[in-house]
Design a protein around this motif. Structure first.
Motif, PDB file in Angstrom:
ATOM      1  N   GLN A   1       0.841  -1.192   0.000  1.00 17.90           N
ATOM      2  CA  GLN A   1       0.000   0.000   0.000  1.00 17.90           C
ATOM      3  C   GLN A   1       0.880   1.247   0.000  1.00 17.90           C
ATOM      4  O   GLN A   1       1.891   1.295   0.702  1.00 17.90           O
ATOM      5  CB  GLN A   1      -0.907  -0.028   1.248  1.00 17.90           C
ATOM      6  N   TRP A   2       0.477   2.243  -0.788  1.00 15.70           N
ATOM      7  CA  TRP A   2       1.137   3.553  -0.776  1.00 15.70           C
ATOM      8  C   TRP A   2       0.229   4.550  -0.059  1.00 15.70           C
ATOM      9  O   TRP A   2      -0.995   4.575  -0.284  1.00 15.70           O
ATOM     10  CB  TRP A   2       1.404   4.039  -2.202  1.00 15.70           C
TER      11      TRP A   2
ATOM     12  N   LEU B   1      -3.387   5.882  -0.785  1.00 16.19           N
ATOM     13  CA  LEU B   1      -3.399   6.283  -2.193  1.00 16.19           C
ATOM     14  C   LEU B   1      -3.748   5.113  -3.101  1.00 16.19           C
ATOM     15  O   LEU B   1      -4.652   5.198  -3.924  1.00 16.19           O
ATOM     16  CB  LEU B   1      -2.027   6.854  -2.585  1.00 16.19           C
ATOM     17  N   LEU B   2      -3.005   4.045  -2.963  1.00 16.35           N
ATOM     18  CA  LEU B   2      -3.186   2.876  -3.828  1.00 16.35           C
ATOM     19  C   LEU B   2      -2.827   1.622  -3.044  1.00 16.35           C
ATOM     20  O   LEU B   2      -1.901   1.637  -2.233  1.00 16.35           O
ATOM     21  CB  LEU B   2      -2.283   2.970  -5.066  1.00 16.35           C
TER      22      LEU B   2
ATOM     23  N   ALA C   1       1.008   3.016  -9.443  1.00 14.59           N
ATOM     24  CA  ALA C   1       1.913   2.230  -8.614  1.00 14.59           C
ATOM     25  C   ALA C   1       2.137   0.885  -9.278  1.00 14.59           C
ATOM     26  O   ALA C   1       1.199   0.256  -9.763  1.00 14.59           O
ATOM     27  CB  ALA C   1       1.333   2.041  -7.217  1.00 14.59           C
ATOM     28  N   SER C   2       3.388   0.457  -9.295  1.00 13.53           N
ATOM     29  CA  SER C   2       3.719  -0.847  -9.866  1.00 13.53           C
ATOM     30  C   SER C   2       4.310  -1.733  -8.778  1.00 13.53           C
ATOM     31  O   SER C   2       4.829  -1.251  -7.769  1.00 13.53           O
ATOM     32  CB  SER C   2       4.726  -0.692 -11.002  1.00 13.53           C
TER      33      SER C   2
ATOM     34  N   ALA D   1       3.959   0.557   2.444  1.00 16.15           N
ATOM     35  CA  ALA D   1       3.816  -0.439   3.502  1.00 16.15           C
ATOM     36  C   ALA D   1       3.540  -1.792   2.862  1.00 16.15           C
ATOM     37  O   ALA D   1       2.740  -1.884   1.932  1.00 16.15           O
ATOM     38  CB  ALA D   1       2.679  -0.065   4.449  1.00 16.15           C
ATOM     39  N   VAL D   2       4.193  -2.819   3.349  1.00 16.30           N
ATOM     40  CA  VAL D   2       3.962  -4.168   2.826  1.00 16.30           C
ATOM     41  C   VAL D   2       3.342  -5.020   3.921  1.00 16.30           C
ATOM     42  O   VAL D   2       3.623  -4.845   5.107  1.00 16.30           O
ATOM     43  CB  VAL D   2       5.254  -4.831   2.303  1.00 16.30           C
ATOM     44  N   ARG D   3       2.489  -5.898   3.491  1.00 16.95           N
ATOM     45  CA  ARG D   3       1.860  -6.823   4.426  1.00 16.95           C
ATOM     46  C   ARG D   3       2.279  -8.239   4.051  1.00 16.95           C
ATOM     47  O   ARG D   3       1.878  -8.741   3.003  1.00 16.95           O
ATOM     48  CB  ARG D   3       0.347  -6.712   4.385  1.00 16.95           C
ATOM     49  N   PRO D   4       3.079  -8.889   4.901  1.00 22.28           N
ATOM     50  CA  PRO D   4       3.358 -10.308   4.697  1.00 22.28           C
ATOM     51  C   PRO D   4       2.100 -11.122   4.989  1.00 22.28           C
ATOM     52  O   PRO D   4       1.025 -10.544   5.123  1.00 22.28           O
ATOM     53  CB  PRO D   4       4.474 -10.602   5.718  1.00 22.28           C
TER      54      PRO D   4
END
Lengths: 111, 118
Positions: free
Chosen positions: A34-35, A47-48, A64-65, A91-94
């Motif tokens: 997520q951005w 945002l995305l 976003a890519s 942000a990344v979600r494992p």
């Protein structure tokens, strides 16, 4: 533990320029990315959101890519405006419950 | 509609005192997160609530930190015997968090509580 890095830490561009913000993460086993943007003294605005099965998402002037295999995401902002000035966080979600955030890129768009 | 709200917006306390921070999530959101944002650092996950499941407390930095979520809605984060290193902005976020509808994983953040421990 997932490590999220954002480069550059700060960026200043003239109005109208296209720009790219970078986010890299160390563990490619993510559920989504997520951005966000954060304005001074405020909370975060989403945002995305890109699911792990997707390669990109677009919203208005933002694109976003996601390249999961290489652990990278980019946020492309077209035709930048002074109102885009903010800190941009990825942000990344494992597979678990935690989101791991980068320290952000502080963007200034000069009129 | 109403977004996530947090109170107080600012809190100044003395070292050793207890503080309570409140979060009102968006109505109907089943998931609630607490984060801490220290100066110049990224957001640090603290705790996660999802429906009636046991909370994920794996991010709490010490046993001085605790959180509750009553009735699946309002949450309070309590810091006991505050220390100067607890000074930070505490952010709350909520989401629908339905894995079978991933687009609803989007987190919505409150404005935060800025805590200063003297």
């Amino acid at each position: 533990k997932q490590e999220v890095t954002q480069i550059p830490a700060a960026l200043s561009v003239p109005e109208g320029e296209n720009l790219v913000l970078n986010c890299s993460f160390t563990d490619s086993a993510i559920y989504n990315l997520q951005w966000f943007r954060q304005d001074p003294g405020k909370g975060l605005t989403s945002l995305l959101l890109i699911q792990s099965s997707q390669r990109e998402q677009t919203s208005g002037r933002l694109n976003a890519s996601l390249d999961k295999s290489s652990g990278r995401s980019t946020l492309y902002i077209a035709a930048s405006q002074p109102g885009d000035s903010a800190t941009y966080l990825c942000a990344v979600r494992p597979q678990g419950n935690q989101f791991y955030f980068g320290t952000g890129t502080s963007l200034t768009v000069i009129p | 509609g109403a977004g996530v709200s947090q109170s107080p917006s600012n809190k100044v306390t003395e070292k050793g005192k207890d503080v309570e921070l409140r979060c009102d999530p968006i109505s109907g959101h089943t998931a609630l997160y607490w984060y801490r944002q220290s100066l110049g650092q990224g957001l640090e996950f603290l705790i996660y609530f999802q429906g009636n499941s046991a909370p994920d407390k794996s991010g709490l930095p010490s046993d001085r930190f605790s959180a509750e979520r009553t009735g699946g809605s309002v949450s309070t984060l309590t810091i006991q015997r505050t220390q100067q290193e607890d000074s930070a902005v505490y952010l709350c976020a909520s989401s629908l968090a339905l894995r079978d509808r991933p687009s609803q994983e989007t987190q919505y953040f409150g404005p935060g509580t800025r805590l200063l421990v003297l």
